[in-house]
Design an enzyme around this catalytic site. Structure first.
Site, PDB file in Angstrom:
ATOM      1  CE1 TYR A   1      16.438 -48.064  69.624  1.00 60.15           C
ATOM      2  CE2 TYR A   1      18.510 -46.846  69.733  1.00 60.15           C
ATOM      3  CZ  TYR A   1      17.607 -47.731  70.293  1.00 60.15           C
ATOM      4  OH  TYR A   1      17.854 -48.268  71.526  1.00 60.15           O
TER       5      TYR A   1
ATOM      6  CD  GLU B   1      14.647 -48.393  72.781  1.00 59.33           C
ATOM      7  OE1 GLU B   1      15.638 -49.114  72.565  1.00 59.33           O
ATOM      8  OE2 GLU B   1      13.505 -48.846  72.986  1.00 59.33           O
TER       9      GLU B   1
END
Ligand code: GDP
Ligand code: MN
Length: 398
Positions: A112, A200
């Site tokens: 992530y 993101e």
């Protein structure tokens, strides 16, 4: 402002962040054609992905990894024919009109990586986790220490040493370190250049080792961006990515009329001037046991037509069981609101209770307008102050 994954991938590619090729399509046939083009050699891996402004697609069955054109057709038929329901969508789900057909990758690890504005720390912050993928929310909840945070310098942004240090903390090795550092630095630049509030990549994957790539490749296979609406005036290219079909239609109508409107779940429609007064109106409705159906600030200089449009939007909602008008006329003239109430009554009709509290500039004129409207406003009551207004409307809808 939010954008689709296929648009976000194009931004990444433009910033030299590796992301697999793909095409956005809107029909099953176009999906199959895109798949034909993407299949090159080797055993093909393709991925079919719903393009909606909500995450949790993988778990909802709206990200499918497939190997043949026939399977692409099947997945596309399913996604274009069903609403997607995930924890990030409304309960009734979202209609899927767009798909991304992309080259798939084999995955060794999922990481992530994001940059977001961290209001608590008053700085942009890089956020990373070695445990990326579809469970990231649960990881963050259960083991916050598995989420690494690196504050970005307000002027210098992300420094190469910070990115390298992070690569090691994530357990990356060999050539992965340089590749990750490149991705993180480019993402930080992109965040800054586009006035993003969130950039993101989840997951950023490491592909399995091959003889040519003994450490695999680092590739972004999902991306999400949010942008600061207040910066769009200087972000022409970003503003053009706006997709109105992903927005609440009432909010779009309100925006076109120059109103600041947010749809909510309750039953009391609110028409207020000034954001602060609108918020205290919502508070006081809740205090009296009611639930606002919307936040609406008509502003100081809204025209009679845009206020009438505000009533059309509010009265068009089935969930609205009553309307509260709370105006403190400073720049806004109360009689303008009164005239809009009357024209909305003529055009749409107030079948639900209407409680009106007006104070300030031209309030006498406004009362005359409302009084002379007479039986066109059979459900109207007037209130003496905000507390009285909230009490009356909450009783009326209870
Ligand atoms: P999200 O669920 O909306 O965040 O959609 P993602 O694009 O992140 O996909 C969800 C999950 O599907 C990923 O975490 C991967 O595990 C898997 N996935 C997505 N694309 C691929 C791919 O190209 N190959 C493989 N093997 N898995 C993929
Ligand atoms: Mn994802």
């Amino acid at each position: 402002m939010r954008i689709h994954e296929f648009q976000a991938r194009a931004l990444l590619a433009g910033a030299d962040i590796p992301t697999p090729d793909g095409e956005m399509v809107t029909t099953v046939d176009a999906a199959a054609e895109a798949a034909e083009r993407l299949i090159t050699d080797k055993p093909p891996v393709l991925v079919v992905k719903a393009q909606v402004h909500a995450g949790g697609r993988g778990k909802a069955g709206f990200v499918k990894v497939v190997n043949t054109v026939e399977e692409v057709r099947e997945a596309a038929t399913f996604m274009l024919g069903n609403r997607m329901v995930s924890p990030q969508t409304p309960p009734e789900g979202l209609v899927v009109d767009r798909l991304l057909i992309a080259s798939g990758v084999d995955i060794e690890r999922e990481i992530y990586l994001a940059i977001a504005t961290d209001r608590g720390r008053r700085t942009n912050t890089l956020i990373a986790s070695a445990e990326g993928g579809v469970e990231i929310e649960q990881v963050a909840e259960a083991r916050p220490d598995a989420i690494l945070k690196v504050p970005l310098h307000p002027l210098d942004g992300l420094s190469p040493f910070q990115a390298r240090e992070l690569a090691f903390k994530l357990g990356l090795k060999g050539r992965q370190v340089r590749q990750f550092t490149h991705v993180a630095l480019r993402l930080a630049d992109l965040f800054q250049e586009t006035d993003a509030s969130l950039a993101e990549i989840n997951p950023l994957v490491v592909t399995p080792a091959t003889p040519e790539d003994p450490d695999g490749q680092i590739v972004a296979i999902d991306a999400k961006f949010n942008f600061d609406d207040n910066a769009l005036f200087r972000q022409q290219a970003i503003a053009e990515l706006f997709d109105p079909s992903e927005e609440d239609p009432d909010e779009m109508r309100a925006k076109d009329a120059g109103l600041s409107f947010v749809a909510l779940d309750g039953s009391i429609g609110c028409l207020v001037n000034g954001a602060g007064l609108a918020m205290s109106t919502m508070d006081i409705i809740k205090l009296h046991g009611g639930e606002p159906a919307n936040f609406l600030d008509v502003g100081g200089d809204a025209s009679q037509e845009s206020v009438t449009e505000a009533f059309r939007i509010i009265l068009g909602e089935d969930a609205v069981k009553g309307v509260l008008v709370n105006i403190f006329g400073g720049i806004m003239q109360c009689d303008r609101i009164a005239r809009a109430i009357v024209s909305a009554a003529e055009e749409v009709g107030f079948e639900v209770p209407l409680v009106v509290r007006l104070e300030g500039t031209n309030v006498e004129k406004a009362r005359e307008v409302l009084d002379s409207a007479g039986e066109r406003l059979p459900t109207m009551r007037t209130a003496t102050d905000l507390g009285d207004a909230a009490r009356q409307i909450c009783e009326a809808v209870a």
